[in-house]
Design a protein around this motif. Structure first.
Motif, PDB file in Angstrom:
ATOM      1  N   ASP A  84       0.817  -1.209   0.000  1.00 19.93           N
ATOM      2  CA  ASP A  84       0.000   0.000   0.000  1.00 19.93           C
ATOM      3  C   ASP A  84       0.852   1.261   0.000  1.00 19.93           C
ATOM      4  N   ILE A  85       2.014   1.203   0.660  1.00 22.93           N
ATOM      5  CA  ILE A  85       2.896   2.377   0.696  1.00 22.93           C
ATOM      6  C   ILE A  85       3.388   2.708  -0.709  1.00 22.93           C
TER       7      ILE A  85
ATOM      8  N   LYS B  52       2.133   1.647  -3.641  1.00 25.32           N
ATOM      9  CA  LYS B  52       1.002   1.960  -4.524  1.00 25.32           C
ATOM     10  C   LYS B  52       0.545   3.400  -4.314  1.00 25.32           C
ATOM     11  N   SER B  53       0.406   3.838  -3.067  1.00 26.70           N
ATOM     12  CA  SER B  53      -0.025   5.213  -2.789  1.00 26.70           C
ATOM     13  C   SER B  53       0.987   6.224  -3.306  1.00 26.70           C
ATOM     14  N   TRP B  54       2.277   5.923  -3.129  1.00 24.50           N
ATOM     15  CA  TRP B  54       3.321   6.826  -3.624  1.00 24.50           C
ATOM     16  C   TRP B  54       3.257   6.941  -5.146  1.00 24.50           C
TER      17      TRP B  54
ATOM     18  N   LEU C 167       0.711   6.417  -7.258  1.00 23.39           N
ATOM     19  CA  LEU C 167      -0.477   7.142  -7.722  1.00 23.39           C
ATOM     20  C   LEU C 167      -0.372   8.630  -7.408  1.00 23.39           C
ATOM     21  N   LYS C 168       0.234   8.959  -6.260  1.00 26.41           N
ATOM     22  CA  LYS C 168       0.417  10.370  -5.915  1.00 26.41           C
ATOM     23  C   LYS C 168       1.371  11.050  -6.890  1.00 26.41           C
TER      24      LYS C 168
ATOM     25  N   GLU D  30      -6.030   9.959  -8.278  1.00 24.93           N
ATOM     26  CA  GLU D  30      -6.776   9.770  -7.039  1.00 24.93           C
ATOM     27  C   GLU D  30      -6.726   8.292  -6.638  1.00 24.93           C
ATOM     28  N   PRO D  31      -6.862   7.972  -5.356  1.00 25.79           N
ATOM     29  CA  PRO D  31      -6.819   6.579  -4.897  1.00 25.79           C
ATOM     30  C   PRO D  31      -7.818   5.673  -5.584  1.00 25.79           C
ATOM     31  N   ASP D  32      -8.965   6.231  -6.058  1.00 24.41           N
ATOM     32  CA  ASP D  32      -9.954   5.394  -6.730  1.00 24.41           C
ATOM     33  C   ASP D  32      -9.613   5.158  -8.186  1.00 24.41           C
TER      34      ASP D  32
END
Length: 307
Positions: free
Chosen positions: A281-282, A284-286, A288-289, A294-296
């Motif tokens: 998740d770390i 993946k979030s990085w 996409l940011k 957006e997370p979706d």
């Protein structure tokens, strides 16, 4: 209530593979079993539990509500066993294993990776780059960044940034290109594996495509490097050439004066699991940011482009 001692571990491993892939055939391939052996194991497990775990039809198998609940807990248990075995072997935390399309890795990901490493010094990253799809079934990778829309599979996929294809060249060459017709006088660099190529760009701009291209490459990174060296004009993604555009080694002589070709060039793909690697998740979030997504999965750049 069924005792855990009555549940053979191999049956649970077969169930996990079938539930994750939504396919007895894919589970059989992953576990090196026959589809009939997988079906038999699932049936015996259902009889032991006195529960229906799958809805079966001639076209597909789908987890029931009870099956989905059990899958979440079985996956969690298998993950805990893997972690325990790793600790006993003094292996420490397992690495996050990323597979990626080669040009995306060299052109976009690696130039930004220092920020991720600085923020997450305890995450062990393992990279592999090729044009093949990652095989999650063998547990070789946790994520895959692929070029082009992935083929149908039971895996999750997120479309990444909206990319734009436009002619790119050195600032010196850009001074000689004031209209699309000026391109006929220059060497055009072709990337043969690109989804949209020069022919489509010329047609999108109501021009006759040239019959000859001076240079051909099978990697976007090589085509971009050739343009940086002043060998000609390349039709490439502004996303992949972002570093060169920012440092001034490449320019966009016709941007805003011609029709660019917008398209989703890359996708993030990963197995459909309830519990992923601790660092999943770390990262993946990085990612996409950095791509302003957006997370979706909604790409903010698309909204910007339409505003």
């Amino acid at each position: 209530m069924t005792s855990i001692r009555k549940l053979p571990l191999p049956f649970l491993r077969v169930f996990e593979a079938a539930g994750r892939t939504s396919s007895f055939a894919l589970a059989a391939e992953e576990l090196d079993l026959s589809p009939s052996a997988v079906s038999h194991s699932i049936r015996k497990l259902e009889e032991t539990l006195n529960l229906r775990l799958f809805q079966r039809s001639t076209r597909e198998v789908k987890l029931t509500r009870d099956g989905a609940v059990l899958l979440e807990h079985v996956q969690r248990g298998l993950d805990e066993m893997r972690r325990g075995l790793a600790l006993l072997a003094n292996e420490g935390p397992s690495p996050l294993r990323l597979h990626t399309a080669p040009s995306f890795a060299t052109q976009w990901l690696l130039p930004r990776l220092s920020g991720f490493v600085r923020e997450n010094p305890n995450i062990d990253l393992r990279f592999s780059a090729s044009t093949d799809y990652a095989r999650f079934e063998n547990d070789d990778f946790d994520l895959d960044i692929v070029y082009g829309e992935p083929k149908p599979s039971p895996h999750e996929k997120i479309p990444l940034a909206l990319e734009k294809l436009t002619p790119l060249c050195t600032p010196e060459l850009a001074g000689q290109i004031r209209s699309p017709e000026d391109l006929y006088a220059h060497t055009l660099i072709q990337c043969d594996v690109q989804m949209f190529q020069w022919k489509g760009w010329f047609e999108a701009n109501d021009l006759t495509p040239p019959s000859h291209y001076g240079l051909h490459f099978d990697r976007s990174s090589m085509a971009i490097a050739a343009a940086v060296d002043g060998l000609g004009v390349v039709l490439e993604s502004t996303l992949l050439a972002d570093r060169e555009l920012k440092n001034g080694t490449l320019a966009t002589p016709l941007l805003g004066r011609t029709r660019e070709v917008p398209y989703i060039g890359h996708y993030l793909v990963y197995p459909k699991r309830y519990h992923h690697h601790l660092a999943f998740d770390i990262f993946k979030s990085w990612l996409l940011k950095e791509l302003e997504i957006e997370p979706d999965g909604a790409d903010r750049s698309q909204d910007d482009a339409s505003s």
